[in-house]
Write an enzyme that holds these catalytic residues in place. Structure first.
Site, PDB file in Angstrom:
ATOM      1  N   ASP A 150       0.768  -1.252   0.000  1.00  0.00           N
ATOM      2  CA  ASP A 150       0.000   0.000   0.000  1.00  0.00           C
ATOM      3  C   ASP A 150       0.803   1.310   0.000  1.00  0.00           C
ATOM      4  OD1 ASP A 150      -1.370  -2.187   0.944  1.00  0.00           O
ATOM      5  OD2 ASP A 150      -2.105  -1.233   2.746  1.00  0.00           O
ATOM      6  N   GLU A 320     -10.260  -3.001   4.340  1.00  0.00           N
ATOM      7  CA  GLU A 320      -8.960  -2.405   4.639  1.00  0.00           C
ATOM      8  C   GLU A 320      -8.905  -0.991   4.062  1.00  0.00           C
ATOM      9  OE1 GLU A 320      -6.074  -6.232   4.794  1.00  0.00           O
ATOM     10  OE2 GLU A 320      -6.296  -5.424   2.784  1.00  0.00           O
TER      11      GLU A 320
HETATM   12  C1  FRU Z   1      -3.661  -3.832   2.667  1.00  0.00           C
HETATM   13  C2  FRU Z   1      -3.037  -4.250   3.979  1.00  0.00           C
HETATM   14  C3  FRU Z   1      -3.454  -3.309   5.091  1.00  0.00           C
HETATM   15  C4  FRU Z   1      -2.320  -3.416   6.067  1.00  0.00           C
HETATM   16  C5  FRU Z   1      -1.145  -3.605   5.159  1.00  0.00           C
HETATM   17  C6  FRU Z   1      -0.079  -4.486   5.723  1.00  0.00           C
HETATM   18  O1  FRU Z   1      -2.987  -4.276   1.551  1.00  0.00           O
HETATM   19  O2  FRU Z   1      -3.390  -5.575   4.286  1.00  0.00           O
HETATM   20  O3  FRU Z   1      -4.712  -3.579   5.653  1.00  0.00           O
HETATM   21  O4  FRU Z   1      -2.195  -2.282   6.854  1.00  0.00           O
HETATM   22  O5  FRU Z   1      -1.630  -4.168   3.961  1.00  0.00           O
HETATM   23  O6  FRU Z   1       1.060  -4.472   4.946  1.00  0.00           O
END
Ligand code: FRU
Length: 604
Positions: A150, A320
Site C-alpha cells: 500500500d 482495509e
Molecule cells: C492492505 C493491507 C493493510 C495493512 C497492510 C499491511 O494491503 O493488508 O490492511 O495495513 O496491507 O502491509
C-alpha cells in the site's frame, strides 16, 4: 575483499570476516543460532545476502546491549538472489550484535557454517541500487529495492508530494512492514528518501495516514506532520508519530497506542473537518466488514462516534484502507461524500479491489445513498488496490494512488530487486451516469501530460474489419500513451490490440452494445507464475453518447486504460517477454470510426 577465517579451537565456533576497515565476528551457538558482532569503522551498511526460497531467519538487532529492531529475512542458504542493506550509520550506539535464529532442520553447527550467508555478510560504504529489472516501470513509482504494498501516509506540503508506502527493507516479499518514503515535486519523478518507521516493540508498522497540523492541535508544533498507523502484533492498535522536519524523520508518541479497539482494526485515515472544528478518523474493522468513525480535538484522544458498513456493498473479504472525502459532483455546484473501502478478496475478477459508497456525512455519521445491495467499484482491472488520497493537497485536489498488484499473486510476480509499483496518480470527482446514479470519475493527474514526447499521429476513419496497425515507440522499451477518440455507431465494437513478434498480445475491446470495455491478458507474456494471473477484465463504460475517448498508458509491466473523462478505469499488470511493438485498431462489425488517434512516446 572478505577474508573468512574459521577458528575451531573452542567449542563455540567463531568466524571472523574482515573487511577493508571494520570486522564481523560470527559465533555459532547451536545448529539454529548464531551471533554476529559488528565492529564497523564508519561503514554505512551491513549487506545481507538473500535467497527468496531459503528458510526464514529471525534477527534481533541489539545496539549497545539494547534491542533496536527485530526482522525476518530469507538469509541465503545455497545461492544468493540479491543483497539487502542493514543501516549501521543511523543507529545510536557503538556495539552492534545480531542474534540470528534460523528455521531449518540442521542437525549440526557445521551444517549452519555451510549456509551461504555465513560467508557473505559484508560491511560496506555503498549499496548498489542500479536497476537490474526489465519489468521495472519507468514513469510509475517503485521502491529502489525491496517489497512494496500500500501507498500510505501521503501528504502534500510546501510544494512537495510525500509518498510513504508499506515496505520490506529486507527482501522483496511481504515481511517486516515499515514505512518507505519517496518525494516528488510533480507526481511523476520520485526521489527515494530514507525509510521512516520500522518495527518497534508494539509491532510492525502497517498502513496509516498523515496530516499537517497547521494549528498545533496535537502540541508537537505548528505545521508538524502527524502520522497515525497500525501497530500490528498479536493485536492491531493505532499509534501516533510526529515529524517536525516535513516528514523526513518521525518520533513516536510516548503514549502509544492512541486507539486500542477490541476487534482486528487497521489503516487509520484522518482528515480535518473545519466545519465542526474536529479531526475525523476512519478505521477499518477488517473482519466485521465495516468502518469505524472517530473524532478528536488533538489527534491523540479519539472518540468512537459511529460505524458504517455491515451488510453494505461487497462483504466477501476483509475491509482495509478506508478513506472518506467530500467531492464535487460534475456539472453542478453540489458536493457529496465518498467512502472508499478496499477489500480483499471479493473484487469483480478475484482478489483485491476498491469499492466505494456515495452519501452524506454530518461530522459523526456516514449515510449511504444506496441500499446495502449496491456495490460500486473504482477500477475494473485486477491490479489496483489500497487506494487512498494525499492529504492537504493544493487547490482542493483529491489525488489518489493505488498499489498496482493483487494479493492473489503479488509475492510471485517475476521481479526480484523490487516487487510492485504504484499506479499513476488520479484525480477524483463524481459524475451522474445515464442510469441516474453518482459514480466516481478517476482522471489521470494533469502532471502526467508533461511526459509526452513528439506525437505520432495515426489514421482516422473506419479501420475496417482487419484493422490498421501502427508501430509503437521503441525508446525506453516502448513506454507510451495511446490516445484514441472513436465513434461507435449502432452499438458496434472497437478492438485495440497490443502485440509483439513473439505473438504475445493484450486484447482490448470497447463494446458499445453492452456498454463495456474489456482487457484480455491471457496471452500477454509470462502468466504462469500464478493460476490467478491470466484474466479477462470488463468495466461498464457509463456512456450513452456513442463517442468514446480513451487513454492507454503502457509502462513495461503495466497497462492502465482510463476513459479521458474518467468514467471507467482498468489497471492490469502484464509481463511480455519483449516489449509490445504494435497497436492494431479494428472494427469487427464495421461500425467504428476513429476520429483521432495519437501515440505519444513518454519521456521519463
Ligand atoms: C492492505 C493491507 C493493510 C495493512 C497492510 C499491511 O494491503 O493488508 O490492511 O495495513 O496491507 O502491509
Amino acid at each position: 575483499m572478505n577474508k573468512h577465517l574459521i577458528t575451531t579451537a573452542m567449542a563455540a565456533m567463531t568466524a571472523i570476516c574482515a573487511t577493508a576497515a571494520g570486522n564481523l565476528t560470527i559465533q555459532y551457538l547451536s545448529p539454529g543460532n548464531a551471533m554476529v558482532r559488528i565492529d564497523a569503522e564508519g561503514e554505512k551498511y551491513l549487506l545481507m545476502p538473500v535467497q527468496e526460497t531459503a528458510p526464514m531467519a529471525h534477527i534481533r538487532v541489539l545496539t549497545d546491549g539494547k534491542l533496536d529492531e527485530t526482522l525476518n529475512i530469507n538469509l541465503a542458504d545455497s545461492k544468493i538472489d540479491y543483497y539487502v542493506p542493514l543501516r549501521l550509520d543511523t543507529r545510536d550506539g557503538e556495539k552492534l550484535l545480531l542474534d540470528i535464529r534460523c528455521d531449518s532442520n540442521r542437525s549440526s553447527i557445521r551444517d549452519l557454517q555451510d549456509a551461504v550467508w555465513t560467508h557473505d555478510l559484508k560491511l560496506s560504504d555503498d549499496f548498489d541500487t542500479t536497476n537490474r529489472e526489465k519489468y521495472r516501470p519507468l514513469y510509475h513509482h517503485t521502491p529502489e529495492y525491496g517489497w512494496m504494498n500500500d501507498p500510505n501516509g501521503m501528504f502534500w506540503k510546501d510544494g512537495v508530494w510525500n509518498l510513504y508506502y508499506q515496505w520490506n527493507p529486507y527482501g522483496s516479499k511481504w515481511q517486516n512492514m515499515s514505512w518507505g518514503h519517496s518525494t516528488s515535486k510533480d507526481l511523476v519523478h520520485w526521489t527515494a528518501e530514507d525509510g521512516v518507521l520500522y518495527t518497534d516493540p508494539l509491532g510492525m508498522v502497517f498502513s496509516g495516514s498523515a496530516v499537517v497540523d497547521k494549528d498545533n492541535t496535537a502540541g508537537f508544533g505548528e505545521d508538524a506532520v502527524i502520522a497515525l498507523f497500525t501497530s500490528a502484533d498479536a493485536a492491531q492498535t493505532q499509534s501516533l508519530a510526529y515529524s517536525t522536519d516535513n516528514g523526513k524523520t518521525f518520533t513516536r508518541y510516548a503514549g502509544n497506542p492512541v486507539i486500542a479497539y477490541e476487534r482486528e482494526s487497521r489503516d487509520p485515515n484522518m482528515f480535518r473537518d473545519e466545519e465542526h472544528n474536529n479531526w475525523v478518523l476512519v478505521l477499518a474493522s477488517a473482519l466485521d466488514h465495516e468502518d469505524l468513525i472517530f473524532t478528536s480535538k488533538n489527534l491523540k484522544d479519539w472518540t468512537l462516534e459511529s460505524k458504517f458498513g455491515q451488510g453494505y456493498g461487497c462483504q466477501d473479504g476483509v475491509w482495509e484502507c478506508p478513506d472518506l472525502m467530500k467531492l464535487p459532483v460534475e456539472g453542478t455546484d453540489k458536493e457529496k461524500w465518498v467512502l472508499i473501502v478496499n477489500i480483499n478478496p471479493g473484487a469483480p475478477f478475484g482478489g483485491s479491489g476498491v469499492q466505494y459508497f456515495v452519501g452524506d456525512f454530518d461530522g459523526k455519521t456516514f449515510k449511504c445513498d444506496n441500499g446495502p445491495e449496491v456495490t460500486k467499484w473504482m477500477d475494473y482491472g485486477k491490479d489496483y488496490y489500497a487506494t487512498v488520497s494525499f492529504s492537504n493537497a493544493p487547490e482542493g485536489r483529491h489525488t489518489v494512488l493505488g498499489w498496482m498488484s493483487n494479493w492473489q499473486y503479488a509475492n510471485d510476480v517475476p521481479t526480484m530487486q523490487f516487487r510492485s509499483a504504484n499506479s499513476l496518480p488520479r484525480e477524483l470527482s463524481l459524475f451522474k451516469a445515464p442510469d441516474g446514479e453518482l459514480y466516481l470519475a478517476s482522471r489521470v493527474s494533469p502532471e502526467i501530460d508533461a511526459l509526452r514526447g513528439k506525437a505520432i499521429k495515426c489514421g482516422t476513419g473506419k479501420p475496417g474489419k482487419k484493422g490498421k496497425s501502427y508501430t509503437l515507440p521503441t525508446a525506453n522499451d516502448g513506454i507510451c500513451e495511446i490516445e484514441l477518440d472513436a465513434e461507435l455507431m449502432n452499438g458496434s465494437d472497437l478492438d485495440i490490440t497490443l502485440s509483439n513478434s513473439k505473438g504475445e498480445r493484450v486484447e482490448m475491446r470497447i463494446d458499445a452494445k453492452n456498454g463495456t470495455f474489456s482487457m484480455d491478458r491471457r496471452n500477454s507474456g509470462l502468466t504462469d507464475f500464478s493460476e490467478n494471473f491470466p484474466a479477462v477484465t470488463t468495466a461498464p463504460t457509463h456512456n450513452a453518447t456513442g463517442k468514446y475517448a480513451l487513454r492507454i498508458f503502457i509502462d513495461r509491466s503495466s497497462i492502465e486504460a482510463i476513459a479521458t473523462d474518467g468514467r471507467y478505469a482498468m489497471t492490469n499488470l502484464v509481463f511480455p517477454t519483449e516489449p509490445y511493438t504494435t497497436v492494431t485498431v479494428a472494427a469487427p462489425d464495421g461500425g467504428a470510426n476513429i476520429e483521432k488517434m495519437t501515440i505519444y512516446p513518454l519521456i521519463p
